[in-house]
Write a protein that holds these residues in place. Sequence first.
Motif, mmCIF file in Angstrom:
data_model
loop_
_atom_site.group_PDB
_atom_site.id
_atom_site.type_symbol
_atom_site.label_atom_id
_atom_site.label_comp_id
_atom_site.label_asym_id
_atom_site.label_seq_id
_atom_site.Cartn_x
_atom_site.Cartn_y
_atom_site.Cartn_z
ATOM 1 N N ASN A 1 0.788 -1.234 0.000
ATOM 2 C CA ASN A 1 0.000 0.000 0.000
ATOM 3 C C ASN A 1 0.821 1.285 0.000
ATOM 4 O O ASN A 1 0.259 2.368 -0.165
ATOM 5 C CB ASN A 1 -0.924 0.009 1.226
ATOM 6 C CG ASN A 1 -1.972 -1.084 1.163
ATOM 7 O OD1 ASN A 1 -2.956 -0.990 0.449
ATOM 8 N ND2 ASN A 1 -1.757 -2.154 1.921
ATOM 9 N N LEU A 2 2.131 1.188 0.180
ATOM 10 C CA LEU A 2 2.964 2.388 0.188
ATOM 11 C C LEU A 2 2.905 3.169 -1.125
ATOM 12 O O LEU A 2 2.850 4.403 -1.108
ATOM 13 C CB LEU A 2 4.409 1.999 0.526
ATOM 14 C CG LEU A 2 5.412 3.150 0.644
ATOM 15 C CD1 LEU A 2 4.971 4.166 1.686
ATOM 16 C CD2 LEU A 2 6.807 2.607 0.966
ATOM 17 N N PRO A 3 2.924 2.518 -2.300
ATOM 18 C CA PRO A 3 2.849 3.298 -3.542
ATOM 19 C C PRO A 3 1.609 4.176 -3.626
ATOM 20 O O PRO A 3 1.681 5.322 -4.106
ATOM 21 C CB PRO A 3 2.840 2.221 -4.631
ATOM 22 C CG PRO A 3 3.550 1.062 -4.017
ATOM 23 C CD PRO A 3 3.143 1.077 -2.575
ATOM 24 N N MET A 4 0.456 3.678 -3.173
ATOM 25 C CA MET A 4 -0.759 4.489 -3.190
ATOM 26 C C MET A 4 -0.603 5.714 -2.302
ATOM 27 O O MET A 4 -1.000 6.831 -2.676
ATOM 28 C CB MET A 4 -1.948 3.648 -2.737
ATOM 29 C CG MET A 4 -3.260 4.415 -2.621
ATOM 30 S SD MET A 4 -3.913 4.982 -4.203
ATOM 31 C CE MET A 4 -4.603 3.453 -4.837
ATOM 32 N N ALA A 5 -0.009 5.549 -1.124
ATOM 33 C CA ALA A 5 0.181 6.678 -0.210
ATOM 34 C C ALA A 5 1.107 7.717 -0.829
ATOM 35 O O ALA A 5 0.843 8.925 -0.743
ATOM 36 C CB ALA A 5 0.740 6.176 1.121
ATOM 37 N N VAL A 6 2.184 7.278 -1.457
ATOM 38 C CA VAL A 6 3.123 8.217 -2.090
ATOM 39 C C VAL A 6 2.433 8.997 -3.195
ATOM 40 O O VAL A 6 2.581 10.229 -3.314
ATOM 41 C CB VAL A 6 4.350 7.461 -2.649
ATOM 42 C CG1 VAL A 6 5.255 8.417 -3.424
ATOM 43 C CG2 VAL A 6 5.132 6.814 -1.515
ATOM 44 N N TRP A 7 1.643 8.323 -3.995
ATOM 45 C CA TRP A 7 0.968 8.976 -5.121
ATOM 46 C C TRP A 7 -0.026 10.030 -4.649
ATOM 47 O O TRP A 7 -0.061 11.152 -5.174
ATOM 48 C CB TRP A 7 0.262 7.910 -5.957
ATOM 49 C CG TRP A 7 -0.450 8.440 -7.153
ATOM 50 C CD1 TRP A 7 0.078 9.130 -8.193
ATOM 51 C CD2 TRP A 7 -1.855 8.323 -7.427
ATOM 52 N NE1 TRP A 7 -0.896 9.439 -9.107
ATOM 53 C CE2 TRP A 7 -2.080 8.957 -8.666
ATOM 54 C CE3 TRP A 7 -2.914 7.727 -6.745
ATOM 55 C CZ2 TRP A 7 -3.348 9.014 -9.231
ATOM 56 C CZ3 TRP A 7 -4.170 7.770 -7.327
ATOM 57 C CH2 TRP A 7 -4.388 8.416 -8.550
ATOM 58 N N ILE A 8 -0.825 9.685 -3.662
ATOM 59 C CA ILE A 8 -1.808 10.634 -3.146
ATOM 60 C C ILE A 8 -1.122 11.852 -2.539
ATOM 61 O O ILE A 8 -1.497 13.010 -2.811
ATOM 62 C CB ILE A 8 -2.714 9.956 -2.105
ATOM 63 C CG1 ILE A 8 -3.594 8.894 -2.774
ATOM 64 C CG2 ILE A 8 -3.596 10.991 -1.402
ATOM 65 C CD1 ILE A 8 -4.441 8.110 -1.803
ATOM 66 N N LEU A 9 -0.095 11.626 -1.732
ATOM 67 C CA LEU A 9 0.546 12.731 -1.023
ATOM 68 C C LEU A 9 1.384 13.598 -1.957
ATOM 69 O O LEU A 9 1.474 14.808 -1.753
ATOM 70 C CB LEU A 9 1.400 12.182 0.114
ATOM 71 C CG LEU A 9 0.587 11.489 1.220
ATOM 72 C CD1 LEU A 9 1.507 10.818 2.234
ATOM 73 C CD2 LEU A 9 -0.318 12.494 1.925
ATOM 74 N N LYS A 10 1.985 13.007 -2.962
ATOM 75 C CA LYS A 10 2.723 13.838 -3.919
ATOM 76 C C LYS A 10 1.777 14.757 -4.671
ATOM 77 O O LYS A 10 2.084 15.926 -4.923
ATOM 78 C CB LYS A 10 3.495 12.977 -4.912
ATOM 79 C CG LYS A 10 4.357 13.822 -5.870
ATOM 80 C CD LYS A 10 5.114 12.959 -6.832
ATOM 81 C CE LYS A 10 6.000 13.833 -7.741
ATOM 82 N NZ LYS A 10 5.204 14.754 -8.585
ATOM 83 N N GLY A 11 0.614 14.242 -5.035
ATOM 84 C CA GLY A 11 -0.362 15.098 -5.698
ATOM 85 C C GLY A 11 -0.779 16.262 -4.837
ATOM 86 O O GLY A 11 -0.992 17.373 -5.323
ATOM 87 N N ALA A 12 -0.908 16.027 -3.524
ATOM 88 C CA ALA A 12 -1.275 17.112 -2.609
ATOM 89 C C ALA A 12 -0.158 18.132 -2.495
ATOM 90 O O ALA A 12 -0.397 19.353 -2.482
ATOM 91 C CB ALA A 12 -1.613 16.538 -1.240
ATOM 92 N N MET A 13 1.081 17.673 -2.422
ATOM 93 C CA MET A 13 2.213 18.599 -2.250
ATOM 94 C C MET A 13 2.484 19.411 -3.501
ATOM 95 O O MET A 13 3.045 20.510 -3.424
ATOM 96 C CB MET A 13 3.462 17.810 -1.848
ATOM 97 C CG MET A 13 3.357 17.215 -0.455
ATOM 98 S SD MET A 13 4.814 16.253 0.013
ATOM 99 C CE MET A 13 4.250 15.556 1.578
ATOM 100 N N GLU A 14 2.085 18.895 -4.658
ATOM 101 C CA GLU A 14 2.220 19.679 -5.884
ATOM 102 C C GLU A 14 1.380 20.943 -5.842
ATOM 103 O O GLU A 14 1.695 21.935 -6.511
ATOM 104 C CB GLU A 14 1.820 18.835 -7.093
ATOM 105 C CG GLU A 14 2.839 17.782 -7.469
ATOM 106 C CD GLU A 14 2.377 16.940 -8.645
ATOM 107 O OE1 GLU A 14 1.210 17.119 -9.064
ATOM 108 O OE2 GLU A 14 3.150 16.111 -9.139
ATOM 109 N N GLY A 15 0.304 20.908 -5.067
ATOM 110 C CA GLY A 15 -0.563 22.084 -4.965
ATOM 111 C C GLY A 15 -0.121 23.090 -3.922
ATOM 112 O O GLY A 15 -0.779 24.117 -3.742
ATOM 113 N N ILE A 16 0.961 22.819 -3.205
ATOM 114 C CA ILE A 16 1.470 23.739 -2.190
ATOM 115 C C ILE A 16 2.585 24.572 -2.816
ATOM 116 O O ILE A 16 3.592 24.019 -3.271
ATOM 117 C CB ILE A 16 2.010 22.969 -0.964
ATOM 118 C CG1 ILE A 16 0.889 22.135 -0.346
ATOM 119 C CG2 ILE A 16 2.588 23.939 0.061
ATOM 120 C CD1 ILE A 16 1.351 21.255 0.789
#
Length: 286
Positions: free
Chosen positions: A159-174
């Motif tokens: 499940n780590l890849p899913m967590a990385v993908w979601i959180l990277k998408g969020a950080m792109e908006g910061i």
Amino acid sequence: MGDTSSHRIGGRRHVVRIVIVLAAAVVALINIAPVLWGVATSVRPAAEIFAFPPSFLPGDLTGEHYAQVLSGSFTRNLANSLIYSTVATVAAVLLGAIAAYAFDRFRFPMRRPLFGVIVACIPLSMGAAVLVIPNYLYFAALGLLDTPVILPLLYLGYNLPMAVWILKGAMEGIPTELDEAAKIDGASRLRTFRSVILPLCKPSLAAASMFVFIGAWNEFVAGSVMVNTSAYRPVQVAVYQFISAFGRQWGPLTASAVLALVPILLLVVFFGRYLVAGLMRGAVKG
């Protein structure tokens, strides 16, 4: 003429809305009907389960099936899954946040191909039966088979890849300007990550946590192959124990399935809004 055309368009839109609502209701009914039938079966007396013709509403209610399930090792297995899933969730979100921050804020060789590999591994969170044999051989060599640490490690890896993908998408908006402002104020990279980035990613952190927890909780194949000792079994494998070569114990089977479903329902009911918010902010953008 214009009023007539507008009226026709409005009428068509109204019909489309009705069709969409009806279709959604049918899909919801198809999905929830087996759950409701399972709940009804779990409280039927054994004599009523095989009655013909069947009735949706039970005549007499009984808790005998739940008593039978809870009198065995099922409670221990339920606690095992809570511990395994929680440990995997905390580790995946922590490591995923660090990895996502590195992929988004740092520039290093092979950054894009490495992130592409992570994205390609996302289907692992939806089932990794193909990896059971390699994982079995690998953990057998490490001497970790049939131990309480093997399932949290597998759940983390799946499940780590899913967590990385979601959180990277969020950080792109910061905006990176926030990092620069924090640096000017004397904050280190770690302080910026902890005090600036993570608070702004709370919805996505919650979404990633829910995805990891649900993925770990629902995993069955690894739990049934990697663990043999009853004391280490996860709840999904414990539910399957009521299916044997001599037949299915429908009462205890449905009762155990309902008990295994309760934590996920509570999670979605109380934190489902964070899942939607996190996906809208993070994963869709990513």
